[in-house]
Design a protein around this motif. Structure first.
Motif, PDB file in Angstrom:
ATOM      1  N   GLU A  38       0.987  -1.214   0.218  1.00  0.00           N
ATOM      2  CA  GLU A  38      -0.002  -0.178  -0.341  1.00  0.00           C
ATOM      3  C   GLU A  38       0.991   1.072   0.784  1.00  0.00           C
ATOM      4  N   SER A  58       3.727  -0.471  -6.101  1.00  0.00           N
ATOM      5  CA  SER A  58       2.736  -0.405  -5.036  1.00  0.00           C
ATOM      6  C   SER A  58       1.168  -0.470  -5.606  1.00  0.00           C
ATOM      7  N   LEU A  59       0.563  -0.551  -4.628  1.00  0.00           N
ATOM      8  CA  LEU A  59      -0.748  -1.010  -5.229  1.00  0.00           C
ATOM      9  C   LEU A  59      -2.043  -0.366  -3.710  1.00  0.00           C
ATOM     10  N   HIS A  60      -2.591   1.063  -4.325  1.00  0.00           N
ATOM     11  CA  HIS A  60      -3.362   1.447  -3.505  1.00  0.00           C
ATOM     12  C   HIS A  60      -4.436   1.799  -3.725  1.00  0.00           C
ATOM     13  N   ASP A  61      -5.799   2.465  -3.194  1.00  0.00           N
ATOM     14  CA  ASP A  61      -6.722   2.951  -3.394  1.00  0.00           C
ATOM     15  C   ASP A  61      -6.525   3.704  -5.247  1.00  0.00           C
ATOM     16  N   HIS A  62      -6.476   4.394  -5.788  1.00  0.00           N
ATOM     17  CA  HIS A  62      -5.851   4.798  -6.347  1.00  0.00           C
ATOM     18  C   HIS A  62      -5.410   4.479  -8.090  1.00  0.00           C
ATOM     19  N   ASN A  63      -4.790   3.285  -8.260  1.00  0.00           N
ATOM     20  CA  ASN A  63      -3.883   2.952  -8.888  1.00  0.00           C
ATOM     21  C   ASN A  63      -4.340   0.847  -8.726  1.00  0.00           C
ATOM     22  N   GLU A  64      -5.355   0.662  -7.973  1.00  0.00           N
ATOM     23  CA  GLU A  64      -5.298  -0.801  -7.807  1.00  0.00           C
ATOM     24  C   GLU A  64      -5.865  -1.072  -8.811  1.00  0.00           C
ATOM     25  N   LYS A  65      -6.694  -0.633  -9.640  1.00  0.00           N
ATOM     26  CA  LYS A  65      -7.344  -1.361 -11.097  1.00  0.00           C
ATOM     27  C   LYS A  65      -6.068  -1.843 -11.816  1.00  0.00           C
ATOM     28  N   GLN A  66      -5.466  -0.646 -12.595  1.00  0.00           N
ATOM     29  CA  GLN A  66      -4.800  -0.488 -13.492  1.00  0.00           C
ATOM     30  C   GLN A  66      -3.185  -1.328 -12.912  1.00  0.00           C
ATOM     31  N   ARG A  67      -2.860  -1.513 -11.744  1.00  0.00           N
ATOM     32  CA  ARG A  67      -1.610  -2.371 -10.880  1.00  0.00           C
ATOM     33  C   ARG A  67      -2.515  -3.733 -11.418  1.00  0.00           C
ATOM     34  N   SER A  70      -1.753  -5.979 -14.212  1.00  0.00           N
ATOM     35  CA  SER A  70       0.260  -6.690 -14.370  1.00  0.00           C
ATOM     36  C   SER A  70       0.300  -7.411 -13.901  1.00  0.00           C
TER      37      SER A  70
END
Length: 284
Positions: A38, A58-67, A70
């Motif tokens: 996070e 990083s994997l957080h609320d703002h990038n999770e769907k994109q990350r 991958s």
């Protein structure tokens, strides 16, 4: 390791005391190709403490769907990935749902590495009912929305548990009192597993007074637990309700009679069942 064996690990990390991490979690974090975190700076301190050098994403609320896409591709290509949050168990009021869902849809194995979770740690030490509980995560920031969420919680769900930011805890306690009344039993757990860990038991009024007595008490991570409503004693059950129960018990099994009486009068089924037991001379 073959491609088919690569997995996503959901790794619980300490909520305070660093010694609470499991040996299995340490081994997984040491062995995986990638650690999805996070906050990579925050998690970097934990792994440094453990003597682990990790490749972070990083994997957080703002990038999770994109990350998430991958990460799934990395796992399918043969790289093990561990998901951690800032503290506690991932996905419990923390990011990770989209990633786990995508892994499941893609046939990627997801493996739990269990460990600390603030809501469970708080509940098991609170002295409130644990047979049923209802976790609602973080309440909304605005008072009106908070009260609506509290009003919408169904009856009979057991102890209600939420996380709350220190800066909003007094306002939230006031909203709890507005919805559930001044007499509802509450427990506030703060700074779990840390130096100033504390459980404050009481009502909304008494806990607010305790918090306001020392500004430092309104600091740190907090878990608020709301007890189920107290069941009515037999003397508190209206005569008309008792009469309905007696009439139905003459024709029906006690369990059915209590359920129907509760539905007719809007009373608690368990309280009526216990009252019927006392009349029939049975043990609870």
């Amino acid at each position: 390791m073959s491609v088919a064996e690569a997995v996503l690990y959901i790794v619980a990390t300490p909520i305070g005391h660093l010694d609470d991490i499991s040996q299995r979690a340490i081994q997984v974090l040491r062995d995986v190709a990638w650690v999805a975190a996070e906050d990579t700076r925050h998690s970097g301190k934990l792994l440094s403490h453990l003597g682990i050098s990790a490749r972070f994403l990083s994997l957080h609320d703002h990038n999770e769907k994109q990350r998430a896409a991958s990460l799934v591709e990395k796992i399918k290509a043969g790289d093990n990935v561990a998901l951690i949050s800032d503290a506690g168990t991932p996905l419990i009021s923390d990011p990770g749902y989209s990633l786990v869902r995508l892994c499941r849809d893609a046939g990627v194995r997801v493996v739990p590495i269990p460990g600390p979770c603030a809501l469970i740690a708080a509940l098991c030490c609170a002295g409130l009912p644990t047979d049923k509980f209802h976790f609602i995560g973080f309440l909304p920031a605005k008072s009106g929305q908070r009260q609506q969420v509290l009003k919408d919680i169904p009856a009979g769900v057991g102890t209600v548990i939420c996380y709350e930011a220190a800066r909003r805890i007094i306002d939230t306690l006031q909203d709890v009192m507005a919805v559930y009344g001044a007499d509802r039993e509450l427990v506030l757990a703060k700074e779990l597993t840390k130096t100033f860990e504390h459980f404050e038991h009481g009502t909304a009024t008494s806990i607010i007074e305790w918090l306001e007595a020392d500004p430092q008490r309104c600091q740190g991570e907090m878990v608020l637990m709301i007890a189920p409503p107290a069941e009515k004693a037999a003397d508190d059950i209206a005569p008309a309700v008792q009469q309905t129960l007696r009439l139905l018990m003459a024709e029906l099994p006690l369990k059915k009679a209590a359920a129907l009486t509760a539905e007719i009068h809007g009373e608690k089924k368990n309280a009526l069942y216990k009252l019927g037991l006392s009349w029939s001379g049975q043990d609870e």
